[in-house]
Design a protein around this motif. Structure first.
Motif, PDB file in Angstrom:
ATOM      1  N   THR A   1      -3.099   9.650  -5.577  1.00  0.00           N
ATOM      2  CA  THR A   1      -4.047   8.921  -6.420  1.00  0.00           C
ATOM      3  C   THR A   1      -3.733   7.431  -6.447  1.00  0.00           C
ATOM      4  OG1 THR A   1      -4.193  10.941  -7.764  1.00  0.00           O
ATOM      5  CG2 THR A   1      -5.203   8.955  -8.655  1.00  0.00           C
ATOM      6  N   ALA A   2      -2.457   7.091  -6.491  1.00  0.00           N
ATOM      7  CA  ALA A   2      -2.086   5.675  -6.445  1.00  0.00           C
ATOM      8  C   ALA A   2      -2.505   5.058  -5.114  1.00  0.00           C
ATOM      9  CB  ALA A   2      -0.582   5.519  -6.657  1.00  0.00           C
ATOM     10  N   GLY A   3      -2.330   5.805  -4.029  1.00  0.00           N
ATOM     11  CA  GLY A   3      -2.758   5.314  -2.728  1.00  0.00           C
ATOM     12  C   GLY A   3      -4.258   5.139  -2.653  1.00  0.00           C
ATOM     13  N   ALA A   4      -4.999   6.053  -3.277  1.00  0.00           N
ATOM     14  CA  ALA A   4      -6.460   5.937  -3.310  1.00  0.00           C
ATOM     15  C   ALA A   4      -6.889   4.699  -4.079  1.00  0.00           C
ATOM     16  CB  ALA A   4      -7.067   7.189  -3.933  1.00  0.00           C
ATOM     17  N   VAL A   5      -6.178   4.394  -5.158  1.00  0.00           N
ATOM     18  CA  VAL A   5      -6.479   3.190  -5.934  1.00  0.00           C
ATOM     19  C   VAL A   5      -6.217   1.946  -5.092  1.00  0.00           C
ATOM     20  CG1 VAL A   5      -5.754   1.789  -7.907  1.00  0.00           C
ATOM     21  CG2 VAL A   5      -6.127   4.247  -8.194  1.00  0.00           C
ATOM     22  N   ARG A   6      -5.055   1.890  -4.456  1.00  0.00           N
ATOM     23  CA  ARG A   6      -4.730   0.710  -3.643  1.00  0.00           C
ATOM     24  C   ARG A   6      -5.733   0.528  -2.512  1.00  0.00           C
ATOM     25  NH1 ARG A   6       0.572   2.772  -4.239  1.00  0.00           N
ATOM     26  NH2 ARG A   6       0.409   3.695  -2.161  1.00  0.00           N
ATOM     27  N   GLY A   7      -6.093   1.637  -1.852  1.00  0.00           N
ATOM     28  CA  GLY A   7      -7.029   1.540  -0.742  1.00  0.00           C
ATOM     29  C   GLY A   7      -8.397   1.052  -1.173  1.00  0.00           C
ATOM     30  N   ALA A   8      -8.887   1.546  -2.304  1.00  0.00           N
ATOM     31  CA  ALA A   8     -10.199   1.128  -2.793  1.00  0.00           C
ATOM     32  C   ALA A   8     -10.183  -0.310  -3.283  1.00  0.00           C
ATOM     33  CB  ALA A   8     -10.668   2.071  -3.904  1.00  0.00           C
ATOM     34  N   LEU A   9      -9.088  -0.720  -3.919  1.00  0.00           N
ATOM     35  CA  LEU A   9      -8.997  -2.096  -4.415  1.00  0.00           C
ATOM     36  C   LEU A   9      -9.049  -3.110  -3.284  1.00  0.00           C
ATOM     37  CD1 LEU A   9      -6.338  -1.986  -7.280  1.00  0.00           C
ATOM     38  CD2 LEU A   9      -8.756  -2.602  -7.483  1.00  0.00           C
ATOM     39  N   ALA A  10      -8.576  -2.710  -2.113  1.00  0.00           N
ATOM     40  CA  ALA A  10      -8.580  -3.627  -0.973  1.00  0.00           C
ATOM     41  C   ALA A  10      -9.990  -4.026  -0.568  1.00  0.00           C
ATOM     42  CB  ALA A  10      -7.858  -2.990   0.212  1.00  0.00           C
ATOM     43  N   GLU A  11     -10.984  -3.215  -0.968  1.00  0.00           N
ATOM     44  CA  GLU A  11     -12.378  -3.500  -0.629  1.00  0.00           C
ATOM     45  C   GLU A  11     -13.142  -4.116  -1.798  1.00  0.00           C
ATOM     46  OE1 GLU A  11     -13.318  -2.960   2.487  1.00  0.00           O
ATOM     47  OE2 GLU A  11     -11.300  -2.170   2.902  1.00  0.00           O
ATOM     48  N   MET A  12     -12.453  -4.406  -2.886  1.00  0.00           N
ATOM     49  CA  MET A  12     -13.095  -4.907  -4.100  1.00  0.00           C
ATOM     50  C   MET A  12     -12.748  -6.375  -4.330  1.00  0.00           C
ATOM     51  SD  MET A  12     -14.768  -2.294  -5.419  1.00  0.00           S
ATOM     52  CE  MET A  12     -15.045  -2.799  -7.126  1.00  0.00           C
ATOM     53  N   PRO A  13     -13.517  -7.066  -5.191  1.00  0.00           N
ATOM     54  CA  PRO A  13     -13.170  -8.451  -5.538  1.00  0.00           C
ATOM     55  C   PRO A  13     -11.791  -8.547  -6.172  1.00  0.00           C
ATOM     56  CG  PRO A  13     -15.396  -7.917  -6.271  1.00  0.00           C
ATOM     57  CD  PRO A  13     -14.769  -6.629  -5.832  1.00  0.00           C
ATOM     58  N   ALA A  14     -11.224  -9.743  -6.120  1.00  0.00           N
ATOM     59  CA  ALA A  14      -9.870  -9.937  -6.650  1.00  0.00           C
ATOM     60  C   ALA A  14      -9.777  -9.582  -8.128  1.00  0.00           C
ATOM     61  CB  ALA A  14      -9.436 -11.381  -6.420  1.00  0.00           C
ATOM     62  N   LYS A  15     -10.785  -9.958  -8.900  1.00  0.00           N
ATOM     63  CA  LYS A  15     -10.759  -9.685 -10.342  1.00  0.00           C
ATOM     64  C   LYS A  15     -11.470  -8.362 -10.625  1.00  0.00           C
ATOM     65  CE  LYS A  15     -10.664 -14.564 -11.719  1.00  0.00           C
ATOM     66  NZ  LYS A  15     -11.382 -15.617 -12.473  1.00  0.00           N
ATOM     67  N   THR A  16     -10.828  -7.276 -10.248  1.00  0.00           N
ATOM     68  CA  THR A  16     -11.379  -5.935 -10.452  1.00  0.00           C
ATOM     69  C   THR A  16     -10.479  -5.160 -11.395  1.00  0.00           C
ATOM     70  OG1 THR A  16     -12.510  -5.801  -8.319  1.00  0.00           O
ATOM     71  CG2 THR A  16     -11.900  -3.728  -9.354  1.00  0.00           C
ATOM     72  N   LYS A  17     -11.082  -4.510 -12.366  1.00  0.00           N
ATOM     73  CA  LYS A  17     -10.308  -3.671 -13.291  1.00  0.00           C
ATOM     74  C   LYS A  17     -10.498  -2.217 -12.921  1.00  0.00           C
ATOM     75  CE  LYS A  17      -9.014  -3.063 -18.104  1.00  0.00           C
ATOM     76  NZ  LYS A  17      -8.970  -3.734 -19.415  1.00  0.00           N
ATOM     77  N   VAL A  18      -9.423  -1.449 -12.992  1.00  0.00           N
ATOM     78  CA  VAL A  18      -9.449  -0.020 -12.695  1.00  0.00           C
ATOM     79  C   VAL A  18      -9.635   0.760 -13.992  1.00  0.00           C
ATOM     80  CG1 VAL A  18      -8.176   1.940 -11.742  1.00  0.00           C
ATOM     81  CG2 VAL A  18      -7.964  -0.327 -10.691  1.00  0.00           C
ATOM     82  N   LEU A  19     -10.586   1.675 -13.992  1.00  0.00           N
ATOM     83  CA  LEU A  19     -10.791   2.567 -15.130  1.00  0.00           C
ATOM     84  C   LEU A  19     -10.453   3.985 -14.720  1.00  0.00           C
ATOM     85  CD1 LEU A  19     -14.201   1.281 -16.582  1.00  0.00           C
ATOM     86  CD2 LEU A  19     -11.880   0.720 -17.356  1.00  0.00           C
ATOM     87  N   PHE A  20      -9.500   4.581 -15.378  1.00  0.00           N
ATOM     88  CA  PHE A  20      -9.142   5.972 -15.149  1.00  0.00           C
ATOM     89  C   PHE A  20      -9.992   6.843 -16.070  1.00  0.00           C
ATOM     90  CE2 PHE A  20      -5.344   3.620 -13.886  1.00  0.00           C
ATOM     91  CZ  PHE A  20      -5.077   4.191 -12.650  1.00  0.00           C
TER      92      PHE A  20
END
Length: 310
Positions: free
Chosen positions: A154-173
């Motif tokens: 799950t942490a890897g999935a978060v990192r991978g998805a964030l790489a395609e998002m804007p710099a100022k992106t918040k993660v919601l679990f």
């Protein structure tokens, strides 16, 4: 060595558009939905192509667990699927094992976090059905949100998805909301908060500034359900002016289905688009070999506990 049964339990989904009404009726404990309720649910499935992909994805998960168990203990386990709201039901799975002469049974729910309302109900139904059909013994795996393989995935999935998002992106679990009345004294909220905190740590997210918690898919009933709802949080996040995007990690779910494919990919995305935020969603675990192997390890340990029990 005596064979041990394994019932892998899942929520279930309609196999075809014709199955939507009986499926919804079963969820409502035998009360048929109104025409308006049925039309709304069918509309959501239609948006996904008529049904969700959950059935085939669940089958793949079961097959991966079977393969992992065969690697660890060839011929020892007899694995079957049992579902809460669709055929084959949990009770069908218990009967299948009884007919095969298997009386010791391990129950594994495809949900990482424990709630008495969800995982607890699965395990109770299984224990009652095994008693009815064979008089055998059961042991349930109540939770696996602490499994390192799942946390790492799950942490890897978060990192991978964030790489395609804007710099100022918040993660919601997120996870499925439940009625407040069933959460009194229940560990579900604390387990979700704990796993989110650990996933965020492994993903390198800034505490609270980089991530937060939200709930989703609350039922349409008058009673209060746990919040805040993810749609509300997305709107509030945009109102702060401090974020460019929102990434949803549906940590309470292990595969794509209605609550992921519609409630997030369609509904939550539309809200994010409407308030000017980029939207992303992490991939679900599905039949990831490392995670399914970790679940197989827990099944083996549970079976050993059955063997030493009086």
């Amino acid at each position: 060595m005596k064979e041990v049964g394994v019932v892998v339990m899942a929520y279930g989904t309609p196999a075809s558009p014709e199955d939507v009404e009986p499926y919804y009726t079963h969820i409502r404990r035998g009360r048929p939905p109104s025409p308006e309720q049925l039309a709304d649910l069918q509309r959501r499935y239609d948006a996904l192509g008529g049904t969700s992909s959950m059935a085939e994805r669940t089958t793949a998960q079961v097959e991966a667990i079977v393969a992992a168990l065969e690697e660890r203990a060839p011929g020892r386990f007899v694995v079957t699927l049992g579902q809460k709201h669709a055929d084959p039901f949990v009770e069908d799975a218990a009967e299948t094992l009884a007919v095969a002469g298997v009386t010791d049974v391990v129950g594994l729910v495809l949900a990482p976090h424990y709630s008495g309302f969800s995982v607890g109900e699965y395990q109770r139904r299984l224990a009652e059905a095994v008693t009815t059909h064979s008089g055998g013994r059961t042991v349930g795996i109540d939770r696996w949100s602490d499994a390192p393989a799942w946390l790492d995935f799950t942490a890897g999935a978060v990192r991978g998805a964030l790489a395609e998002m804007p710099a100022k992106t918040k993660v919601l679990f997120t996870a499925h909301s439940l009625p407040e009345r069933v959460l009194v004294g229940d560990p579900y909220p604390a387990e979700l908060a704990g796993s989110a905190r650990e996933i965020a740590r492994r993903a390198g997210l800034a505490t609270w500034a980089g991530w937060g918690l939200a709930w989703q898919s609350a039922g349409a009933t008058p009673e209060p359900w746990r919040g805040p709802d993810v749609l509300e949080v997305i709107r509030d996040l945009a109102a702060t002016g401090r974020s460019e995007g929102v990434l949803v990690c549906a940590q309470g779910f292990v595969t794509d289905h209605l609550e992921v494919g519609y409630d997030l990919d369609i509904e939550a995305r539309a809200v994010a688009d409407g308030v000017g935020l980029a939207f992303g969603r992490t991939r679900t675990v599905d039949a990831d070999p490392a995670v399914m192997g970790a679940l197989a390890d827990r099944v083996v340990a549970a079976a050993e506990a059955l063997e030493v029990a009086p």
